[in-house]
Design an enzyme around this catalytic site. Sequence first.
Site, PDB file in Angstrom:
ATOM      1  N   ASP A   1       0.808  -1.234   0.000  1.00 23.52           N
ATOM      2  CA  ASP A   1       0.000   0.000   0.000  1.00 23.52           C
ATOM      3  C   ASP A   1       0.834   1.273   0.000  1.00 23.52           C
ATOM      4  O   ASP A   1       0.418   2.306   0.529  1.00 23.52           O
ATOM      5  CB  ASP A   1      -0.965   0.012   1.212  1.00 23.52           C
ATOM      6  CG  ASP A   1      -1.872  -1.191   1.212  1.00 23.52           C
ATOM      7  OD1 ASP A   1      -2.201  -1.675   0.118  1.00 23.52           O
ATOM      8  OD2 ASP A   1      -2.246  -1.650   2.300  1.00 23.52           O
TER       9      ASP A   1
ATOM     10  N   LYS B   1       1.755   2.214  -5.125  1.00 25.97           N
ATOM     11  CA  LYS B   1       2.262   1.670  -6.395  1.00 25.97           C
ATOM     12  C   LYS B   1       1.335   2.010  -7.562  1.00 25.97           C
ATOM     13  O   LYS B   1       1.796   2.414  -8.634  1.00 25.97           O
ATOM     14  CB  LYS B   1       2.431   0.132  -6.274  1.00 25.97           C
ATOM     15  CG  LYS B   1       3.438  -0.274  -5.214  1.00 25.97           C
ATOM     16  CD  LYS B   1       3.490  -1.777  -5.026  1.00 25.97           C
ATOM     17  CE  LYS B   1       2.272  -2.383  -4.388  1.00 25.97           C
ATOM     18  NZ  LYS B   1       2.058  -2.036  -2.978  1.00 25.97           N
TER      19      LYS B   1
ATOM     20  N   GLY C   1      -4.631  -4.143  -3.799  1.00 25.86           N
ATOM     21  CA  GLY C   1      -5.597  -3.092  -4.111  1.00 25.86           C
ATOM     22  C   GLY C   1      -4.784  -1.879  -4.496  1.00 25.86           C
ATOM     23  O   GLY C   1      -4.143  -1.286  -3.637  1.00 25.86           O
ATOM     24  N   HIS C   2      -4.740  -1.558  -5.776  1.00 30.28           N
ATOM     25  CA  HIS C   2      -3.906  -0.450  -6.265  1.00 30.28           C
ATOM     26  C   HIS C   2      -4.807   0.706  -6.673  1.00 30.28           C
ATOM     27  O   HIS C   2      -5.632   0.569  -7.579  1.00 30.28           O
ATOM     28  CB  HIS C   2      -3.031  -0.914  -7.439  1.00 30.28           C
ATOM     29  CG  HIS C   2      -2.006  -1.932  -7.029  1.00 30.28           C
ATOM     30  ND1 HIS C   2      -1.071  -2.450  -7.883  1.00 30.28           N
ATOM     31  CD2 HIS C   2      -1.754  -2.511  -5.822  1.00 30.28           C
ATOM     32  CE1 HIS C   2      -0.296  -3.306  -7.226  1.00 30.28           C
ATOM     33  NE2 HIS C   2      -0.707  -3.366  -5.976  1.00 30.28           N
TER      34      HIS C   2
ATOM     35  N   GLN D   1       1.905  -6.029  -3.251  1.00 28.17           N
ATOM     36  CA  GLN D   1       2.349  -6.160  -1.862  1.00 28.17           C
ATOM     37  C   GLN D   1       3.630  -5.335  -1.650  1.00 28.17           C
ATOM     38  O   GLN D   1       3.812  -4.332  -2.307  1.00 28.17           O
ATOM     39  CB  GLN D   1       2.542  -7.634  -1.460  1.00 28.17           C
ATOM     40  CG  GLN D   1       1.238  -8.413  -1.340  1.00 28.17           C
ATOM     41  CD  GLN D   1       0.660  -8.846  -2.672  1.00 28.17           C
ATOM     42  OE1 GLN D   1       1.309  -9.496  -3.463  1.00 28.17           O
ATOM     43  NE2 GLN D   1      -0.582  -8.505  -2.930  1.00 28.17           N
TER      44      GLN D   1
HETATM   45  P1  GDP Z   1      -0.791   0.422  -3.540  1.00 21.93           P
HETATM   46  O1  GDP Z   1      -1.390  -0.861  -3.079  1.00 21.93           O
HETATM   47  O2  GDP Z   1       0.686   0.479  -3.326  1.00 21.93           O
HETATM   48  O3  GDP Z   1      -1.169   0.798  -4.957  1.00 21.93           O
HETATM   49  O4  GDP Z   1      -1.408   1.549  -2.599  1.00 21.93           O
HETATM   50  P2  GDP Z   1      -2.954   1.681  -2.152  1.00 21.93           P
HETATM   51  O5  GDP Z   1      -3.741   2.162  -3.303  1.00 21.93           O
HETATM   52  O6  GDP Z   1      -3.422   0.451  -1.478  1.00 21.93           O
HETATM   53  O7  GDP Z   1      -2.832   2.763  -1.006  1.00 21.93           O
HETATM   54  C1  GDP Z   1      -2.316   4.021  -1.234  1.00 21.93           C
HETATM   55  C2  GDP Z   1      -3.400   5.050  -0.843  1.00 21.93           C
HETATM   56  O8  GDP Z   1      -2.796   6.325  -0.705  1.00 21.93           O
HETATM   57  C3  GDP Z   1      -4.466   5.230  -1.894  1.00 21.93           C
HETATM   58  O9  GDP Z   1      -5.675   5.547  -1.276  1.00 21.93           O
HETATM   59  C4  GDP Z   1      -3.952   6.394  -2.729  1.00 21.93           C
HETATM   60  O10 GDP Z   1      -4.999   7.113  -3.392  1.00 21.93           O
HETATM   61  C5  GDP Z   1      -3.327   7.236  -1.666  1.00 21.93           C
HETATM   62  N1  GDP Z   1      -2.167   8.045  -2.065  1.00 21.93           N
HETATM   63  C6  GDP Z   1      -1.188   7.753  -2.938  1.00 21.93           C
HETATM   64  N2  GDP Z   1      -0.238   8.722  -2.936  1.00 21.93           N
HETATM   65  C7  GDP Z   1      -0.639   9.637  -2.038  1.00 21.93           C
HETATM   66  C8  GDP Z   1      -0.085  10.858  -1.556  1.00 21.93           C
HETATM   67  O11 GDP Z   1       0.995  11.289  -1.935  1.00 21.93           O
HETATM   68  N3  GDP Z   1      -0.795  11.525  -0.602  1.00 21.93           N
HETATM   69  C9  GDP Z   1      -1.982  11.080  -0.117  1.00 21.93           C
HETATM   70  N4  GDP Z   1      -2.589  11.805   0.807  1.00 21.93           N
HETATM   71  N5  GDP Z   1      -2.538   9.929  -0.549  1.00 21.93           N
HETATM   72  C10 GDP Z   1      -1.869   9.221  -1.483  1.00 21.93           C
HETATM   73  P1  IMO Z   2      -0.953  -4.129  -2.298  1.00 17.85           P
HETATM   74  O1  IMO Z   2      -0.498  -4.676  -3.628  1.00 17.85           O
HETATM   75  C1  IMO Z   2      -1.016  -4.625   2.037  1.00 17.85           C
HETATM   76  C2  IMO Z   2      -1.136  -8.710   3.578  1.00 17.85           C
HETATM   77  C3  IMO Z   2      -2.396  -9.164   4.279  1.00 17.85           C
HETATM   78  C4  IMO Z   2      -1.824 -10.186   5.245  1.00 17.85           C
HETATM   79  C5  IMO Z   2      -0.719 -10.835   4.422  1.00 17.85           C
HETATM   80  C6  IMO Z   2      -1.105 -12.113   3.729  1.00 17.85           C
HETATM   81  O2  IMO Z   2      -2.238  -3.408  -2.355  1.00 17.85           O
HETATM   82  O3  IMO Z   2       0.140  -3.361  -1.638  1.00 17.85           O
HETATM   83  P2  IMO Z   2      -2.674 -12.770   1.693  1.00 17.85           P
HETATM   84  O4  IMO Z   2      -4.052 -12.322   1.314  1.00 17.85           O
HETATM   85  O5  IMO Z   2      -1.642 -12.461   0.661  1.00 17.85           O
HETATM   86  O6  IMO Z   2      -2.647 -14.189   2.138  1.00 17.85           O
HETATM   87  O7  IMO Z   2      -2.311 -11.906   3.008  1.00 17.85           O
HETATM   88  O8  IMO Z   2      -0.336  -9.874   3.454  1.00 17.85           O
HETATM   89  N1  IMO Z   2      -1.353  -8.184   2.206  1.00 17.85           N
HETATM   90  C7  IMO Z   2      -1.279  -6.887   1.894  1.00 17.85           C
HETATM   91  N2  IMO Z   2      -1.071  -5.808   2.667  1.00 17.85           N
HETATM   92  N3  IMO Z   2      -1.126  -4.486   0.693  1.00 17.85           N
HETATM   93  C8  IMO Z   2      -1.299  -5.556  -0.115  1.00 17.85           C
HETATM   94  O9  IMO Z   2      -1.274  -5.477  -1.455  1.00 17.85           O
HETATM   95  C9  IMO Z   2      -1.425  -6.835   0.488  1.00 17.85           C
HETATM   96  N4  IMO Z   2      -1.616  -8.083   0.025  1.00 17.85           N
HETATM   97  C10 IMO Z   2      -1.553  -8.887   1.083  1.00 17.85           C
HETATM   98  O10 IMO Z   2      -3.014  -8.095   4.954  1.00 17.85           O
HETATM   99  O11 IMO Z   2      -1.225  -9.531   6.339  1.00 17.85           O
HETATM  100 MG    MG Z   3      -2.909  -1.554  -1.813  1.00 18.66          MG
END
Ligand code: GDP
Ligand code: IMO
Ligand code: MG
Length: 423
Positions: free
Chosen positions: A13, A16, A40-41, A223
């Site tokens: 998270d 990415k 979840g991207h 991840q």
């Molecule tokens: P990913 O899994 O690495 O793609 O990241 P996620 O989407 O799960 O989580 C990142 C969260 O931070 C999302 O809700 C993005 O919209 C948000 N986000 C990304 N960059 C920034 C930033 O620079 N500032 C803020 N406030 N939110 C951001």
């Molecule tokens: P993105 O790509 C954050 C965590 C789960 C759990 C562990 C194992 O959005 O960064 P799994 O479902 O793979 O068996 O879970 O890994 N986990 C993540 N945490 N971002 C993710 O993906 C994750 N994918 C799995 O919360 O601790």
């Molecule tokens: Mg994510």
Amino acid sequence: MKVDVLLGLQWGDEGKGKIVDVLTPKYDIIARFQGGPNAGHTLEFEGIKHVLHTIPSGIFHGNVINLVGNGVVIDPVIFQKELEKLEPFNIDVKNRLLISKKAHLILPTHRLLDAASEAAKGKNKIGSTLKGIGPTYMDKTGRNGLRVGDIFTPNFKEKYNALVEKHVGILSHHEGFEYDLKELEGPWFEGIETLKALTAVDSEHYLNQALKEGKKVLAEGAQGTMLDIDFGTYPFVTSSNTVTAGTCTGLGIAPTRIGKVIGIFKAYCTRVGSGPFPTELEDETGEAIRKEGREFGATTGRPRRCGWIDLPQMRYAIMVNGVTELSMMKADVLSIFNSIQVCTHYLIDGNKTEEFPFDVQDANIVPVYEELEGWNCDLTALENFDTAPQALKNYVTYLEEKLEVPITVVSVGPDRKQTLSNH
Ligand code: GDP
Ligand code: IMO
Ligand code: MG
């Protein structure tokens, strides 16, 4: 041509999805190499927020191919839902979304096995996203799995039934675990039909040919490094190699083909699910970061655990990935603080260490912090890093010196536009 890689350096998270979307115009192909719908991207532009789980984050740019590699695991039900959400955007998925024939399928029973396994672990549960990731990769390495290419074969249903029978056998050992498989199978087979209508390819041939022709490829990680099956905080990890090496096995790319490795991290740190997190803040400061950063899972909605940035952890991730440049995300979230803490090293049983230890779960780790001045002002309208507050520039320079890698991108908000280049 080389393959550039973008991957997470913390526990996922990091942002990415946003940065892949920002970088996509520089590439011809965006390729996911591991993980599945546990990811979840999120990306945001023109006031709309999109969350992708299996589909690469380059899908919103015309003329770019998005490839789901052999290292990815696909749940046809979730995949179909993702495609439905893309419908209003008139994306030519038949030609722009390619799926490796070698990608493994998540069966409904894999999801059930995930749930049963977590329930059986009780307080030691991993905190899995319950998407069936672990059981699917287990069947892959156990040499029982079903792959996308299998759906085109006449005996697919037989193969499916044989694997389900095995799973039902295992589930029968989980006393009191109830399920209705028939109900889950309807949408799953519908999803299989949807997959059939898409374009399945021999992705290793496709990618290597594209590289020969001079096409530019960006590999998108899912991840984060600390969730890697080998290098993460085992057993509280996911079941795939999230590190740079995963690009080679997850796409069929030779190590000599790897170009830039872009490591992405938050200006602080989060983790969702169970497991060790040395700099976690279980107090009002952690709560303030969660609130300001809207730190709730993009896949599960669970609150993310929050803490300060951890340099031993970051150095470890940079080392195993061979990171060549860094993207620092969510700098705007730290605007609420007058001062910011950075963990420079740990004390383990009173001994100073800068290394991330093997027994991070059980070790008596005391993180030691250095305090830096905060910028304490709104960054979200910044258009240029040169005009950033001095305290933010100092924070970036400090991290660059400690991590020995340049920070080339600083993100100050979720939108595509809130992305500043540095250097
Ligand atoms: P990913 O899994 O690495 O793609 O990241 P996620 O989407 O799960 O989580 C990142 C969260 O931070 C999302 O809700 C993005 O919209 C948000 N986000 C990304 N960059 C920034 C930033 O620079 N500032 C803020 N406030 N939110 C951001
Ligand atoms: P993105 O790509 C954050 C965590 C789960 C759990 C562990 C194992 O959005 O960064 P799994 O479902 O793979 O068996 O879970 O890994 N986990 C993540 N945490 N971002 C993710 O993906 C994750 N994918 C799995 O919360 O601790
Ligand atoms: Mg994510």
